[in-house]
Scaffold this active site. Structure first.
Site, PDB file in Angstrom:
ATOM      1  CG  ASP A   9      -0.204  -0.035   2.556  1.00 54.24           C
ATOM      2  OD1 ASP A   9       0.977  -0.451   2.582  1.00 54.24           O
ATOM      3  OD2 ASP A   9      -0.799   0.397   3.563  1.00 54.24           O
ATOM      4  CG  ASP A  14       4.210   0.262   1.538  1.00 55.90           C
ATOM      5  OD1 ASP A  14       4.166   1.150   2.408  1.00 55.90           O
ATOM      6  OD2 ASP A  14       3.467  -0.732   1.533  1.00 55.90           O
ATOM      7  CG  ASP A 236       6.087  -1.812   4.451  1.00 55.00           C
ATOM      8  OD1 ASP A 236       5.683  -2.261   5.548  1.00 55.00           O
ATOM      9  OD2 ASP A 236       5.428  -1.022   3.753  1.00 55.00           O
TER      10      ASP A 236
END
Ligand code: BDR
Ligand code: CA
Length: 316
Positions: A9, A14, A236
């Site tokens: 997302d 990310d 992440d």
């Protein structure tokens, strides 16, 4: 080279995780989910990142809401777009048109036993794929997630955002039958990008370093203002680390229960880290078999170095 699919997302961290994975691994697809921003934004951000870095990786959009609960709250840490703080290029490509859950299944079937599914947003797409293809766990080499915590949460006292955002989906992932590798806040908050790393990113003089430097500068400022962190957490990327630099992270097999019922702790990962040397009958009975490999130790400084090194290479 390990084949991976990243479900995400984007998201400042990310974006770093994607560039790190794409540099070292065979990244076969990116799938997007609601989370840091509405699906429309997270998908655009993924396409824009691929454009920026010249990544030739297909992007499929997936779920725009959780499985059961309504969407609870829009995250503000990443800004309105989900990736505020830099001028991202206009995407020069479009999504595949295939639903993310179907992309996950198709890629798993393409080379049974070889694909690692890395999920770093809410688990909705992964849960949908598990429901659509019950054999998915057998088709995968592994599942690695960023989510949960063995200690404090970041949305509630005990719940972490990705799993809190769709707890039923997260429960389906932990119950899928293969051990889920979990990088929770207890380790991810030790991998912090600070001013010297931002300076290194800006120092390339190239477009990727400029955008990623601006993004992480923004995210570090927000993370410091909201949580008092000393930098931008590379949450992440920590879910990618075991497949590129396994020596930097240590896991322990244990049972993780995803709490769904109690309003106070809904979305919490209850990690059974108790150690019994000689198990009294009652206690032993309550300790369920391991369903996860939970990260307990990380070399955060080294993780940040290898992630930044990977990102710098795009401008080289
Ligand atoms: C997680 O939520 C998002 O803010 C980050 O991208 C990360 O995946 C951390 O709780
Ligand atoms: Ca994320």
């Amino acid at each position: 080279m390990t084949r991976v699919l990243i479900d995400c997302d984007p998201g400042h961290d990310d974006a770093m995780a994607i560039l790190y994975a794409a540099k070292h691994l065979d990244l076969c697809a990116i799938t997007t989910v609601h989370g840091n921003a509405p699906l429309e934004h997270t998908t655009r951000n993924a396409l824009s990142l691929c454009t920026l870095a010249g990544l030739n990786v297909p992007v499929s959009a997936g779920a725009d809401r959780p499985l059961v609960q309504p969407q609870l709250q829009k995250q503000t840490l990443h800004g309105k777009s989900g990736i505020d703080g830099a001028e991202m290029p206009e995407p020069d490509r479009d999504v595949t048109g295939e639903h993310a859950a179907l992309t996950i299944i198709r890629e798993a079937k393409r080379s049974p036993g070889e694909l690692v599914l890395i999920a770093v947003g809410p688990m909705t797409n992964v849960a949908l794929a598990l429901r659509l293809e019950p054999k998915l766990p057998e088709l995968l080499k592994g599942i690695s997630i960023m989510g949960g915590s063995t200690t404090a949460g970041n949305v509630t006292p005990t719940a972490e955002f990705n799993l809190w955002a769709d707890p039923e989906a997260a429960a389906a992932v932990f119950d899928c039958g293969i051990p889920v590798m979990m990088a929770g806040l207890n380790v991810t908050r030790q991998a912090l990008i600070g001013a010297p790393h931002v300076a290194r990113l800006h120092g390339t003089g190239g477009p990727v370093g400029k955008v990623m430097g601006d993004l992480q500068d923004f995210y570090a400022t927000r993370s410091s203002a909201v949580y008092g962190l000393a930098g931008a957490p590379m949450h992440d990327a920590c879910a990618v680390v075991p497949f590129v630099h396994p020596e930097l992270i240590k896991h322990r097999a244990c049972h993780v229960h995803m709490e769904l019922a109690s309003p106070q702790v809904r979305g919490t990962t209850v990690c059974d880290l108790r150690v019994f040397k000689s198990a009294p009958a009652a206690a032993a009975r309550t300790q369920l078999p391991a369903n996860a490999l939970v990260a307990l130790e990380i070399d955060g400084a080294a993780v940040v170095d290898v992630v930044v090194d990977a990102v710098l290479s795009y401008d080289a």
